[in-house]
Design an enzyme around this catalytic site. Structure first.
Site, PDB file in Angstrom:
ATOM      1  N   GLU A 216       0.568  -8.681  -0.359  1.00 27.01           N
ATOM      2  CA  GLU A 216      -0.055  -7.731   0.567  1.00 27.01           C
ATOM      3  C   GLU A 216      -0.128  -8.353   1.954  1.00 27.01           C
ATOM      4  O   GLU A 216      -0.254  -9.572   2.076  1.00 27.01           O
ATOM      5  CB  GLU A 216      -1.474  -7.393   0.098  1.00 27.01           C
ATOM      6  CG  GLU A 216      -1.503  -6.685  -1.247  1.00 27.01           C
ATOM      7  CD  GLU A 216      -2.933  -6.441  -1.709  1.00 27.01           C
ATOM      8  OE1 GLU A 216      -3.417  -5.324  -1.506  1.00 27.01           O
ATOM      9  OE2 GLU A 216      -3.549  -7.371  -2.238  1.00 27.01           O
ATOM     10  N   HIS A 240      -3.606  -5.703 -13.304  1.00 29.81           N
ATOM     11  CA  HIS A 240      -2.318  -5.126 -12.905  1.00 29.81           C
ATOM     12  C   HIS A 240      -1.126  -5.999 -13.295  1.00 29.81           C
ATOM     13  O   HIS A 240      -0.156  -5.533 -13.876  1.00 29.81           O
ATOM     14  CB  HIS A 240      -2.274  -4.903 -11.386  1.00 29.81           C
ATOM     15  CG  HIS A 240      -3.425  -4.120 -10.851  1.00 29.81           C
ATOM     16  ND1 HIS A 240      -3.903  -3.000 -11.484  1.00 29.81           N
ATOM     17  CD2 HIS A 240      -4.192  -4.274  -9.753  1.00 29.81           C
ATOM     18  CE1 HIS A 240      -4.918  -2.496 -10.780  1.00 29.81           C
ATOM     19  NE2 HIS A 240      -5.118  -3.265  -9.735  1.00 29.81           N
TER      20      HIS A 240
END
Ligand code: NAP
Length: 490
Positions: A216, A240
């Site tokens: 990110e 995740h």
């Protein structure tokens, strides 16, 4: 392309936390998009609930605004928005109080599908579950949807499971991991199990290693003090990335059926080996140097408002799966904030052919690599060796067979549903395949807990890394010492 979407029955969907960020940014805009594609049958009701005392009209106005803000302008048909808004209701409810529940009960019709989305803090899950039962609102067919984080360790996840199990059967509980709602993640199963091409070589005999990257560019500013209690391991890896790893590593389920798929994922999680400290690199991003600039990017310690913080905003690790299929094929996971680019991908690197017949190609050979892009531009890329064109011998060059799903699937691809849309409709359909089962979540924590406990016991200090890079240098070494390289984050 002919769409064969399974129709859904009319439903009553209650969203607790309807005034919150997730409801406004994802859930209601997602429901509106499903409405536009004709998947919300006439007569369905969507009922918002939160503590805020407000009228139905004010709530409807809130959702109108949310649609205007979070749905693409070309989808904003005024007439359609109003028809959708007509399906919305609102009840003021405190999860810990008894007011509002009789009004909610009035709105819920027992003869249609009933679903209750808990878009609130996990500390309230038990209260909501209890009151849905004590007020005789949720029947034995009702479904509840719970958001992450599902616990912060094994003990708290067990306690949450227990508090829900007091009132609901496991078949009624939908634990969301929105990564599983991503088309590309589901495509992993299609690629593996709807094609003969890969499965015979999908093992340690042919696969050298797997890299899973979730990078990110954003920091944790704005929610720094919340993130500081979590860190990359709890926020990203335990849920995740674990799910992505399972999709790559699991055995073929006997059927695309919720328990068949989840049984196979559970076996993978249970086969994960403990990770020694030397196979893990933790990092924290640094801020921009102070100068005359009025705006500078703060570092993690400033964002978290905790100058002593030992929480990681970056994590890279080497994970081994102790089973026949994956013995000696490491899985390298890496995730971080404030990295060079926003990208999520899985890269499967294959081994060398057993014998090279091309003498002139000496030194030019590169391994086949299958890259599955989750974002941006969902798609797949298979890197192959071919002959370099032109005379002068048999030189080899690596080329990509690149497929963007949006391009390959035309209009249908460009309009791929957001993960939340897909998952909410699965709840209404009663399909739990893409939701985590209680034992799966607990197994994931059972693997994660000792790793975190070891950091805590040693006071492990994350390595600083510059914002806009690919993370701490030590993470490069994690691969180099195995004679491998991370893929470039771009
Ligand atoms: P949020 O913006 O803080 O909203 C929380 C919601 O809960 C509000 O609607 C609030 O409304 C309601 N609420 C708080 N206390 C309540 C109570 N006692 N009884 C009834 N309602 C109550 O949080 P959020 O970001 O939407 O997140 C909701 C859940 O989703 C959390 O579990 C979060 O971890 C999870 N999640 C969020 C995101 C995201 O992108 N936002 C992503 C993944 C997971 P009132 O104040 O009006 O009661």
């Amino acid at each position: 392309m002919v769409s064969r979407v399974i129709p859904v029955e009319p439903f009553d969907l209650v969203i607790f936390g309807a005034t919150g960020d997730l409801a406004n940014r994802k859930i209601f805009p997602g429901l509106f998009r499903r409405f536009l594609s004709g998947q919300i049958p006439d007569g369905s009701r969507m009922i918002g609930a939160a503590r805020t005392e407000q009228s139905r009209e004010i709530f409807q106005d809130q959702i109108r605004q949310a649609i205007r803000t979070f749905v693409k302008p070309d989808k904003q048909d005024a007439k359609q928005i109003e028809t959708f808004i007509d399906c919305l209701h609102y009840v003021a409810i405190d999860a810990r109080g008894d007011a509002g529940w009789p009004e909610l009960k009035e709105l819920i019709r027992p003869d249609v599908v009933n679903a209750f989305y808990f878009s609130v803090a996990p500390a309230l899950f038990g209260d909501l579950a209890e009151r849905l039962k004590t007020h005789a609102i949720a029947g034995s067919d009702a479904r509840i949807v719970v958001e992450k984080p599902f616990g912060r360790d094994l003990a708290s996840a067990r306690a949450l499971n227990k508090s829900l199990a007091e009132y609901f059967e496991e078949q009624q509980i939908y634990r969301i991991d929105h990564y599983l709602g991503k088309e590309t993640v589901q495509n992993l199963m299609a690629v593996r199990f709807a094609n003969i091409l890969f499965e015979p070589i999908w093992n340690s005999q042919y696969i050298d290693h797997v890299q899973i990257t979730v990078a990110e560019t954003v920091g944790v500013g704005g929610r720094g003090s919340y993130y500081d209690k979590s860190g990359a391991m709890r926020d990203m890896v335990q849920n995740h990335m674990m799910q992505l790893l399972c999709m790559i590593a699991m055995e073929p389920p006997y059927h695309f059926d919720p328990d068949a798929v989840r049984d196979e994922k559970l076996k993978v999680i249970r086969a994960l080996q403990p990770v020694p400290a030397g196979d893990i690199v933790r990092g924290q991003y640094l801020g921009e140097p102070r100068d005359d600039k009025t705006e500078r990017m703060p570092g993690y310690l400033e964002d978290s408002e905790n100058p002593e913080s030992l929480t990681e905003s970056y994590l890279a690790m080497r994970v081994n799966i102790a089973n026949w299929r994956w013995k000696n094929t490491p899985f390298y996971l890496r995730t971080g904030k404030r990295l060079r680019a926003r990208t999520s991908e899985i890269a499967i690197t294959f081994k060398e052919p057993p014998h090279s017949i091309f003498d002139e190609a000496e030194g030019t050979w590169q391994p086949n690599q299958l890259v599955i892009r989750l974002q941006p531009n969902e798609g797949m890329n298979l890197k192959m060796m071919i002959k370099e064109p032109g005379p002068g011998g048999m030189r080899l060059v690596q080329v990509p067979l690149d497929m963007s799903f949006a391009e390959a699937l035309g209009e249908g691809g460009a309009d791929m549903p957001d993960a939340y849309e897909r998952l909410i409709m699965d709840v209404i359909r009663g399909n739990q395949t893409l939701f985590m089962r209680g034992d799966e979540v607990e197994a994931a924590w059972a693997w994660t807990d000792p790793i975190i406990a070891d950091w805590d016991a040693r006071g492990d200090k994350p390595r600083p890394y510059d914002s806009g890079t690919s993370g701490p240098d030590d993470a490069l070494m994690l691969m180099h010492r195995d004679g491998r390289r991370w893929r470039h984050i771009k």
